[in-house]
Design a protein around this motif. Structure first.
Motif, short mmCIF file in Angstrom:
data_model
loop_
_atom_site.label_atom_id
_atom_site.label_comp_id
_atom_site.label_asym_id
_atom_site.label_seq_id
_atom_site.Cartn_x
_atom_site.Cartn_y
_atom_site.Cartn_z
N ALA A 1 0.81 -1.22 0.00
CA ALA A 1 0.00 0.00 0.00
C ALA A 1 0.84 1.26 0.00
O ALA A 1 1.87 1.35 0.66
CB ALA A 1 -0.94 0.01 1.20
N GLN A 2 0.40 2.21 -0.77
CA GLN A 2 0.96 3.56 -0.79
C GLN A 2 -0.19 4.50 -1.13
O GLN A 2 -1.31 4.05 -1.34
CB GLN A 2 2.08 3.67 -1.83
N ALA A 3 0.08 5.77 -1.18
CA ALA A 3 -0.97 6.73 -1.53
C ALA A 3 -1.60 6.34 -2.86
O ALA A 3 -0.90 6.09 -3.83
CB ALA A 3 -0.39 8.13 -1.60
N GLY A 4 -2.92 6.25 -2.87
CA GLY A 4 -3.65 5.97 -4.10
C GLY A 4 -3.77 4.51 -4.49
O GLY A 4 -4.43 4.18 -5.45
N THR A 5 -3.15 3.61 -3.74
CA THR A 5 -3.27 2.18 -4.04
C THR A 5 -4.72 1.73 -3.88
O THR A 5 -5.42 2.18 -2.98
CB THR A 5 -2.40 1.35 -3.06
N THR A 6 -5.16 0.85 -4.77
CA THR A 6 -6.47 0.23 -4.64
C THR A 6 -6.28 -1.27 -4.51
O THR A 6 -5.65 -1.90 -5.35
CB THR A 6 -7.36 0.52 -5.86
N LEU A 7 -6.83 -1.83 -3.41
CA LEU A 7 -6.82 -3.28 -3.20
C LEU A 7 -8.25 -3.75 -3.36
O LEU A 7 -9.15 -3.23 -2.71
CB LEU A 7 -6.34 -3.63 -1.79
N THR A 8 -8.46 -4.71 -4.24
CA THR A 8 -9.81 -5.20 -4.51
C THR A 8 -9.90 -6.68 -4.20
O THR A 8 -9.12 -7.48 -4.72
CB THR A 8 -10.19 -4.96 -5.99
N VAL A 9 -10.86 -7.04 -3.33
CA VAL A 9 -11.12 -8.45 -3.04
C VAL A 9 -11.96 -8.98 -4.19
O VAL A 9 -13.03 -8.45 -4.49
CB VAL A 9 -11.87 -8.63 -1.71
N GLU A 10 -11.43 -10.00 -4.86
CA GLU A 10 -12.15 -10.65 -5.95
C GLU A 10 -12.50 -12.06 -5.51
O GLU A 10 -12.18 -12.46 -4.40
CB GLU A 10 -11.30 -10.62 -7.22
N ASP A 11 -13.13 -12.82 -6.38
CA ASP A 11 -13.64 -14.14 -5.99
C ASP A 11 -12.59 -15.07 -5.40
O ASP A 11 -12.89 -15.84 -4.50
CB ASP A 11 -14.30 -14.82 -7.19
N ASP A 12 -11.37 -15.03 -5.91
CA ASP A 12 -10.35 -15.95 -5.38
C ASP A 12 -8.98 -15.31 -5.25
O ASP A 12 -7.98 -16.00 -5.16
CB ASP A 12 -10.27 -17.21 -6.23
N GLU A 13 -8.93 -13.98 -5.26
CA GLU A 13 -7.66 -13.28 -5.12
C GLU A 13 -7.88 -11.85 -4.67
O GLU A 13 -9.00 -11.35 -4.69
CB GLU A 13 -6.85 -13.31 -6.41
N ILE A 14 -6.80 -11.20 -4.30
CA ILE A 14 -6.82 -9.78 -4.00
C ILE A 14 -5.91 -9.11 -5.02
O ILE A 14 -4.74 -9.47 -5.13
CB ILE A 14 -6.33 -9.49 -2.58
N THR A 15 -6.46 -8.19 -5.80
CA THR A 15 -5.64 -7.49 -6.78
C THR A 15 -5.23 -6.14 -6.20
O THR A 15 -5.97 -5.52 -5.45
CB THR A 15 -6.38 -7.29 -8.12
N VAL A 16 -4.04 -5.72 -6.57
CA VAL A 16 -3.49 -4.46 -6.09
C VAL A 16 -3.10 -3.62 -7.31
O VAL A 16 -2.35 -4.07 -8.16
CB VAL A 16 -2.25 -4.70 -5.20
N VAL A 17 -3.63 -2.41 -7.37
CA VAL A 17 -3.30 -1.48 -8.45
C VAL A 17 -2.62 -0.27 -7.80
O VAL A 17 -3.13 0.28 -6.83
CB VAL A 17 -4.57 -1.04 -9.21
N GLY A 18 -1.46 0.09 -8.34
CA GLY A 18 -0.72 1.22 -7.79
C GLY A 18 0.14 0.84 -6.61
O GLY A 18 0.34 1.63 -5.70
N GLU A 19 0.68 -0.38 -6.63
CA GLU A 19 1.49 -0.82 -5.50
C GLU A 19 2.86 -0.15 -5.52
O GLU A 19 3.36 0.24 -6.57
CB GLU A 19 1.65 -2.33 -5.49
N ARG A 20 3.43 -0.02 -4.34
CA ARG A 20 4.75 0.58 -4.26
C ARG A 20 5.79 -0.44 -4.72
O ARG A 20 5.58 -1.64 -4.64
CB ARG A 20 5.05 1.09 -2.86
N THR A 21 6.88 0.07 -5.22
CA THR A 21 7.95 -0.79 -5.68
C THR A 21 9.18 -0.56 -4.83
O THR A 21 9.31 0.46 -4.17
CB THR A 21 8.30 -0.51 -7.15
N THR A 22 10.06 -1.51 -4.86
CA THR A 22 11.32 -1.40 -4.15
C THR A 22 12.42 -1.35 -5.18
O THR A 22 12.49 -2.21 -6.06
CB THR A 22 11.52 -2.62 -3.22
N ASP A 23 13.28 -0.36 -5.09
CA ASP A 23 14.38 -0.25 -6.03
C ASP A 23 15.56 -1.09 -5.54
O ASP A 23 16.20 -0.76 -4.56
CB ASP A 23 14.80 1.21 -6.18
#
Length: 131
Positions: free
Chosen positions: A89-111
């Motif tokens: 999670a970071q600012a603006g991340t969206t986590l969506t519970v779906e039928d058999d998974e959790i999708t993450v859009v806008g996740e933070r990355t590690t360099d």
């Protein structure tokens, strides 16, 4: 069981969490004291949560032997959401519970670009004094 309420309760010790007026939507304003603006959003529609709990019932039963499959599935969902929030999670991340998974859009990355891909890396830890 109120799954949205359980998600809020699970996140509350380390996050500032508030419910949206829209059903199944939670806003995360801070995580470990770090502001998330715009807030991260958890979307957990009732039907997707029910399907997620059903699809994870076998795994949940193996982990949570003290409760029934539905309660175990909810506990497992809470663990998975907490892991996703803490790791991505970071600012603006969206986590969506779906039928058999959790999708993450806008996740933070590690360099990790500065690490030698052929290097040898080790984890170490010191035992706490009380043990």
């Amino acid at each position: 069981m109120d799954v949205i309420g359980a998600i809020v309760e699970e996140l509350s010790p380390y996050a500032t969490v508030r419910l949206s007026e829209q059903p199944g939507k939670i806003f995360l304003d801070t995580l470990h004291g770090r502001p998330l603006q715009p807030p991260a959003v958890i979307i957990a529609p009732d039907d997707a949560v029910a399907n997620y709990v059903r699809s994870s019932a076998a795994a949940a039963q193996a982990l949570h032997t003290d409760v029934g499959p539905e309660e175990g599935g909810v506990r497992l969902l809470l663990v998975h959401i907490t892991e996703e929030v803490l790791s991505k999670a970071q600012a603006g991340t969206t986590l969506t519970v779906e039928d058999d998974e959790i999708t993450v859009v806008g996740e933070r990355t590690t360099d990790l670009s500065g690490l030698d891909p052929d290097g040898e890396y080790y984890w170490t830890a010191d035992r706490p004094d009380e043990f």
